[in-house]
Design a protein around this motif. Sequence first.
Motif, mmCIF file in Angstrom:
data_model
loop_
_atom_site.group_PDB
_atom_site.id
_atom_site.type_symbol
_atom_site.label_atom_id
_atom_site.label_comp_id
_atom_site.label_asym_id
_atom_site.label_seq_id
_atom_site.Cartn_x
_atom_site.Cartn_y
_atom_site.Cartn_z
ATOM 1 N N TYR A 127 0.948 -1.107 -0.067
ATOM 2 C CA TYR A 127 0.262 -0.128 -0.173
ATOM 3 C C TYR A 127 0.842 1.341 0.090
ATOM 4 O O TYR A 127 0.587 2.266 -0.690
ATOM 5 C CB TYR A 127 -1.002 -0.110 1.137
ATOM 6 C CG TYR A 127 -2.139 0.833 1.102
ATOM 7 C CD1 TYR A 127 -3.061 0.745 0.336
ATOM 8 C CD2 TYR A 127 -2.256 1.835 1.914
ATOM 9 C CE1 TYR A 127 -4.419 1.264 0.322
ATOM 10 C CE2 TYR A 127 -3.399 2.669 1.949
ATOM 11 C CZ TYR A 127 -4.405 2.496 1.292
ATOM 12 O OH TYR A 127 -5.446 3.174 1.046
ATOM 13 N N SER A 178 -10.936 15.009 -4.482
ATOM 14 C CA SER A 178 -10.821 13.759 -3.335
ATOM 15 C C SER A 178 -11.533 14.470 -2.047
ATOM 16 O O SER A 178 -12.020 14.031 -1.490
ATOM 17 C CB SER A 178 -9.397 13.762 -3.020
ATOM 18 O OG SER A 178 -8.728 14.634 -2.380
ATOM 19 N N ASN A 210 -15.473 13.720 -1.623
ATOM 20 C CA ASN A 210 -15.639 12.577 -1.168
ATOM 21 C C ASN A 210 -15.417 12.305 0.234
ATOM 22 O O ASN A 210 -15.668 11.193 0.699
ATOM 23 C CB ASN A 210 -14.804 11.383 -1.884
ATOM 24 C CG ASN A 210 -15.112 11.376 -3.570
ATOM 25 O OD1 ASN A 210 -16.240 11.821 -3.828
ATOM 26 N ND2 ASN A 210 -14.024 11.160 -4.368
ATOM 27 N N SER A 229 -7.135 7.685 -4.916
ATOM 28 C CA SER A 229 -8.311 7.868 -5.636
ATOM 29 C C SER A 229 -8.066 7.790 -6.879
ATOM 30 O O SER A 229 -9.153 7.372 -7.758
ATOM 31 C CB SER A 229 -9.180 9.109 -4.929
ATOM 32 O OG SER A 229 -8.507 10.213 -5.649
ATOM 33 N N CYS A 272 -6.387 3.517 -9.318
ATOM 34 C CA CYS A 272 -7.171 2.612 -9.639
ATOM 35 C C CYS A 272 -7.908 1.958 -8.626
ATOM 36 O O CYS A 272 -7.852 2.264 -7.691
ATOM 37 C CB CYS A 272 -6.028 1.299 -10.474
ATOM 38 S SG CYS A 272 -5.019 0.628 -9.200
ATOM 39 N N GLU A 273 -8.700 0.916 -9.061
ATOM 40 C CA GLU A 273 -9.523 0.191 -8.185
ATOM 41 C C GLU A 273 -9.166 -0.563 -7.336
ATOM 42 O O GLU A 273 -9.594 -0.735 -5.932
ATOM 43 C CB GLU A 273 -10.973 -0.075 -8.997
ATOM 44 C CG GLU A 273 -11.773 0.839 -9.794
ATOM 45 C CD GLU A 273 -12.965 -0.087 -10.412
ATOM 46 O OE1 GLU A 273 -12.973 -1.191 -10.351
ATOM 47 O OE2 GLU A 273 -13.552 0.655 -11.268
ATOM 48 N N VAL A 274 -7.958 -1.070 -7.299
ATOM 49 C CA VAL A 274 -7.152 -2.026 -6.493
ATOM 50 C C VAL A 274 -7.140 -1.109 -5.073
ATOM 51 O O VAL A 274 -7.015 -1.930 -4.233
ATOM 52 C CB VAL A 274 -5.813 -2.169 -7.354
ATOM 53 C CG1 VAL A 274 -4.820 -2.922 -6.131
ATOM 54 C CG2 VAL A 274 -5.940 -3.251 -8.460
ATOM 55 N N ASN A 275 -6.906 -0.080 -5.365
ATOM 56 C CA ASN A 275 -6.742 0.844 -4.051
ATOM 57 C C ASN A 275 -7.982 0.602 -3.018
ATOM 58 O O ASN A 275 -7.772 0.600 -1.880
ATOM 59 C CB ASN A 275 -6.319 2.198 -4.298
ATOM 60 C CG ASN A 275 -4.813 2.201 -5.060
ATOM 61 O OD1 ASN A 275 -3.947 1.787 -4.489
ATOM 62 N ND2 ASN A 275 -5.007 3.033 -5.982
ATOM 63 N N ASP A 276 -9.070 0.760 -3.648
ATOM 64 C CA ASP A 276 -10.300 0.561 -2.861
ATOM 65 C C ASP A 276 -10.080 -0.745 -1.995
ATOM 66 O O ASP A 276 -10.708 -1.112 -0.861
ATOM 67 C CB ASP A 276 -11.412 0.595 -3.732
ATOM 68 C CG ASP A 276 -11.752 2.019 -4.436
ATOM 69 O OD1 ASP A 276 -11.147 3.148 -3.625
ATOM 70 O OD2 ASP A 276 -12.394 2.077 -5.241
ATOM 71 N N VAL A 277 -9.822 -1.630 -2.826
ATOM 72 C CA VAL A 277 -9.677 -3.134 -2.204
ATOM 73 C C VAL A 277 -8.592 -3.271 -1.187
ATOM 74 O O VAL A 277 -9.073 -3.628 -0.014
ATOM 75 C CB VAL A 277 -9.486 -4.346 -3.314
ATOM 76 C CG1 VAL A 277 -9.181 -5.597 -2.625
ATOM 77 C CG2 VAL A 277 -10.547 -4.319 -4.172
ATOM 78 N N ARG A 308 -7.739 -0.740 0.566
ATOM 79 C CA ARG A 308 -8.176 -0.108 1.800
ATOM 80 C C ARG A 308 -9.218 -0.866 2.576
ATOM 81 O O ARG A 308 -9.191 -0.931 3.929
ATOM 82 C CB ARG A 308 -8.867 1.398 1.298
ATOM 83 C CG ARG A 308 -9.521 2.197 2.206
ATOM 84 C CD ARG A 308 -10.408 3.190 1.907
ATOM 85 N NE ARG A 308 -11.626 2.547 1.333
ATOM 86 C CZ ARG A 308 -12.157 2.933 0.108
ATOM 87 N NH1 ARG A 308 -11.619 3.836 -0.602
ATOM 88 N NH2 ARG A 308 -13.019 2.081 -0.204
ATOM 89 N N ASP A 309 -10.164 -1.764 1.922
ATOM 90 C CA ASP A 309 -10.990 -2.523 2.719
ATOM 91 C C ASP A 309 -10.359 -3.592 3.473
ATOM 92 O O ASP A 309 -10.907 -3.881 4.259
ATOM 93 C CB ASP A 309 -12.188 -2.882 1.578
ATOM 94 C CG ASP A 309 -12.942 -1.899 1.086
ATOM 95 O OD1 ASP A 309 -13.007 -0.491 1.776
ATOM 96 O OD2 ASP A 309 -13.487 -1.782 0.012
#
Length: 159
Positions: A17, A37, A40, A59, A62-67, A69-70
């Motif tokens: 990360y 940002s 949001n 933000s 890419c969407e990988v960062n959302d995963v 983060r979760d």
Amino acid sequence: MKNDFVLLINDFIIFFYAKVVNVFLQFNNSPESEQTSNQNMSSQLKPGTSNACNITALSLACEVNDVLRDISPRWKMQILHKVASGTKQFSTLKHAFPSLSDQILGKRLSELVNDKLVDKIILKEKAPKSIHYMITDKGLELLKIIDDLHKWGLKYFSA
């Protein structure tokens, strides 16, 4: 051995990360991004701070960062790994992680249930009612990915 594995997974997620943040900070550090940002966020970020830059970079990355983060909050994957070894009660998990506060354990279990990685089972036939946590197929699938990530990290990042 398993505790070492779980700690290594958590360290690797944090390492990965941080690497992603550093790479994207180098390529995207514009004021327009900070404003996007901020829209949001529940509270306003101060423009120009490292936190604002980090959130902006993540933000936009890419969407990988959302995963990431979760799944990356502290203790989350360790708890999931422990639940995967069999149905667990809160007290059993608390005993497995003695330095973990009840509040954080409860919060992480709620997150795992909300993410559908763990099922919360309430047994009413016993007095008082008994609450158990059991891993779901989705949780098992995530653990397989984390295990593969761990193996990859050992291959390329071990000293």
